[in-house]
Design a protein around this motif. Structure first.
Motif, PDB file in Angstrom:
ATOM      1  N   LEU A 285       0.825  -1.206   0.000  1.00 44.93           N
ATOM      2  CA  LEU A 285       0.000   0.000   0.000  1.00 44.93           C
ATOM      3  C   LEU A 285       0.866   1.265   0.000  1.00 44.93           C
ATOM      4  O   LEU A 285       0.482   2.289  -0.569  1.00 44.93           O
ATOM      5  N   ARG A 286       2.051   1.172   0.598  1.00 44.79           N
ATOM      6  CA  ARG A 286       2.970   2.323   0.591  1.00 44.79           C
ATOM      7  C   ARG A 286       3.663   2.497  -0.760  1.00 44.79           C
ATOM      8  O   ARG A 286       4.265   3.537  -1.028  1.00 44.79           O
ATOM      9  N   GLY A 287       3.599   1.460  -1.590  1.00 45.68           N
ATOM     10  CA  GLY A 287       4.267   1.508  -2.877  1.00 45.68           C
ATOM     11  C   GLY A 287       5.704   1.019  -2.826  1.00 45.68           C
ATOM     12  O   GLY A 287       6.445   1.129  -3.821  1.00 45.68           O
ATOM     13  N   ASP A 288       6.133   0.472  -1.680  1.00 46.28           N
ATOM     14  CA  ASP A 288       7.505  -0.018  -1.544  1.00 46.28           C
ATOM     15  C   ASP A 288       7.679  -1.416  -2.131  1.00 46.28           C
ATOM     16  O   ASP A 288       8.759  -1.766  -2.618  1.00 46.28           O
ATOM     17  N   GLN A 289       6.638  -2.228  -2.031  1.00 50.74           N
ATOM     18  CA  GLN A 289       6.658  -3.614  -2.531  1.00 50.74           C
ATOM     19  C   GLN A 289       5.575  -3.739  -3.594  1.00 50.74           C
ATOM     20  O   GLN A 289       4.456  -3.268  -3.397  1.00 50.74           O
ATOM     21  N   LYS A 361      -4.861   6.044   5.762  1.00 57.01           N
ATOM     22  CA  LYS A 361      -5.244   6.851   4.602  1.00 57.01           C
ATOM     23  C   LYS A 361      -5.005   6.071   3.309  1.00 57.01           C
ATOM     24  O   LYS A 361      -5.804   6.138   2.364  1.00 57.01           O
ATOM     25  N   LEU A 362      -3.917   5.317   3.251  1.00 57.01           N
ATOM     26  CA  LEU A 362      -3.626   4.513   2.064  1.00 57.01           C
ATOM     27  C   LEU A 362      -4.680   3.424   1.880  1.00 57.01           C
ATOM     28  O   LEU A 362      -5.041   3.091   0.744  1.00 57.01           O
ATOM     29  N   CYS A 363      -5.162   2.867   2.990  1.00 52.83           N
ATOM     30  CA  CYS A 363      -6.245   1.886   2.916  1.00 52.83           C
ATOM     31  C   CYS A 363      -7.513   2.519   2.340  1.00 52.83           C
ATOM     32  O   CYS A 363      -8.181   1.924   1.488  1.00 52.83           O
ATOM     33  N   ASP A 364      -7.819   3.696   2.807  1.00 55.50           N
ATOM     34  CA  ASP A 364      -9.006   4.396   2.290  1.00 55.50           C
ATOM     35  C   ASP A 364      -8.876   4.611   0.786  1.00 55.50           C
ATOM     36  O   ASP A 364      -9.833   4.392   0.031  1.00 55.50           O
ATOM     37  N   ASP A 365      -7.706   5.029   0.356  1.00 53.87           N
ATOM     38  CA  ASP A 365      -7.486   5.273  -1.073  1.00 53.87           C
ATOM     39  C   ASP A 365      -7.597   3.997  -1.898  1.00 53.87           C
ATOM     40  O   ASP A 365      -8.030   4.029  -3.055  1.00 53.87           O
ATOM     41  N   ALA A 366      -7.200   2.857  -1.288  1.00 56.64           N
ATOM     42  CA  ALA A 366      -7.216   1.583  -2.011  1.00 56.64           C
ATOM     43  C   ALA A 366      -8.502   0.801  -1.809  1.00 56.64           C
ATOM     44  O   ALA A 366      -8.635  -0.312  -2.327  1.00 56.64           O
ATOM     45  N   GLY A 367      -9.447   1.369  -1.064  1.00 50.77           N
ATOM     46  CA  GLY A 367     -10.731   0.697  -0.840  1.00 50.77           C
ATOM     47  C   GLY A 367     -10.651  -0.477   0.110  1.00 50.77           C
ATOM     48  O   GLY A 367     -11.498  -1.385   0.072  1.00 50.77           O
ATOM     49  N   VAL A 368      -9.639  -0.480   0.982  1.00 51.46           N
ATOM     50  CA  VAL A 368      -9.484  -1.570   1.954  1.00 51.46           C
ATOM     51  C   VAL A 368     -10.275  -1.212   3.204  1.00 51.46           C
ATOM     52  O   VAL A 368      -9.975  -0.238   3.881  1.00 51.46           O
ATOM     53  N   LYS A 369     -11.266  -2.024   3.495  1.00 54.30           N
ATOM     54  CA  LYS A 369     -12.106  -1.728   4.672  1.00 54.30           C
ATOM     55  C   LYS A 369     -12.747  -2.996   5.199  1.00 54.30           C
ATOM     56  O   LYS A 369     -12.737  -4.037   4.552  1.00 54.30           O
TER      57      LYS A 369
END
Length: 369
Positions: A285-289, A361-369
């Motif tokens: 989600l951070r874009g590192d992996q 916030k990254l979860c919200d952006d990716a629709g993870v809930k």
């Protein structure tokens, strides 16, 4: 080493336990644990009893990989209880110590358990203890990592997982607009004592080489230790003539070690992993992996539990396939990227575990809930 299970003279109380397990195994075969093909029992046709005290030893290899304590153990215990409420599970973790695990196998044999479910640290190190189980006619299930002589095996198709990992590297490079033939790729593999690691490596190499990738460095990570992975990558970054365009990591733990090294050196590269652990998903989600591999553990634990209860009762389970002449059930796996993290959130992976601190916030952006 195979046992003639049907010739065993088991006590009637264990036969009653088998009847309940047979129904459960049949239901598993029909339901397929979601999309999985289930195992069936060749002999028992009906029955609703679940009586009968049996003891099943569950011997897992280590706790650095979080799945064993948080998923494999509780799910196995749950499904054993469903198959036979009177069954007891004797649990031991070897903490990545092959000698300790050998002692645990020997202790289970001495105690006279009715079945052993073993995920070996090092299959060769427990061979003598397994021969003692054979002498006592105690059936043994190969769980997650294959070893010769098992009565039943359940895992994932590990070479296929390696193929998926290799393809994830290629997809990650494509997403970055990088030609996979334009630079070196490094491989951070799993523990050389783990037969699964060899399969992951073989599958990934097959896929990468077929795409014309240059595998310029390869390292087998001792005990799956992320720090060992980090140290190797740090050394490579200091000595190599060219930075890698991608680094294959055999699991999310080793990927974490890889990322610690690349971030320290301020090197950006495509990194992949496996197991869909919380840290790995957060890194995605951070874009590192770029990706991980999601493996649903409950179906695997259920296959093993139902087979163990059946074997403890003196019956021989069937798998949906065979692997090295052993009845086998494989569980499917799939690649997970930032766009698909939301699709695997459920009983096994919880949003509240992933979406903490700055990741929320990254979860919200990716629709993870």
């Amino acid at each position: 080493m195979r046992y003639n299970l049907q010739s065993r003279n088991k006590q009637s109380r264990k036969k009653l336990a088998l009847l309940g397990a047979s129904v459960a195994i049949g239901a598993l075969a029909l339901s397929g644990c979601g999309s999985q093909k289930g195992q069936g029992n060749a002999e028992a046709e009906s029955g609703s009893g679940s009586d009968g005290e049996v003891t099943i030893a569950l011997l897992l290899p280590e706790s650095k990989t979080t799945r064993y304590e948080s998923l494999d153990k509780p799910n196995f215990e749950k499904y054993v209880a469903e198959a036979n409420p009177e069954a007891k599970v004797k649990y031991s973790n070897a903490n990545q110590d092959a000698t300790q695990q050998q002692q645990q196998v020997e202790a289970a044999v001495t105690e006279g358990v009715d079945a052993i479910v073993l995920d070996p640290v090092d299959a060769s190190a427990v061979s003598s203890a397994l021969s003692k189980a054979e002498a006592k006619k105690i059936p043994v299930i190969s769980y997650d990592r294959f070893f010769e002589g098992a009565d039943y095996y359940t895992s994932f198709d590990n070479k296929k997982i390696g193929n998926l990992q290799g393809q994830a590297v290629l997809d990650g490079l494509k997403a970055e607009g990088v030609d996979p033939k334009s630079g070196p790729v490094w491989m951070v593999n799993g523990d050389p004592k783990d037969p699964n690691a060899a399969d992951f490596k073989a599958g990934a190499e097959e896929t990468l080489k077929a795409a014309g990738v240059e595998i310029a460095g390869s390292h087998d990570t001792l005990d799956w230790n992320p720090d060992d992975a980090r140290k190797w990558v740090e050394g490579q970054l200091q000595s190599a003539d060219e930075d890698p365009i991608a680094i294959y990591a055999a699991n999310d733990g080793t990927a974490g070690g890889v990322l610690a090294a690349t971030k320290k050196a301020k090197v950006e590269t495509v990194v992949t992993g496996q197991d869909a652990e919380v840290d790995g998903l957060q890194n995605i989600l951070r874009g590192d992996q770029y990706a991980t591999i999601y493996k649903s553990i409950p179906p695997q634990a259920e296959f093993a539990a139902k087979a163990a209860v059946a074997l403890a009762g003196g019956e021989e389970p069937e798998g949906s396939t065979t692997y090295k002449n052993t009845p086998t059930d494989f569980v499917e796996a799939k690649v997970v990227t930032k766009d698909t993290v939301k699709d695997i959130v459920g009983d096994q992976i919880k949003a509240e575990d992933i979406c903490t601190g700055g990741v929320k916030k990254l979860c919200d952006d990716a629709g993870v809930k």
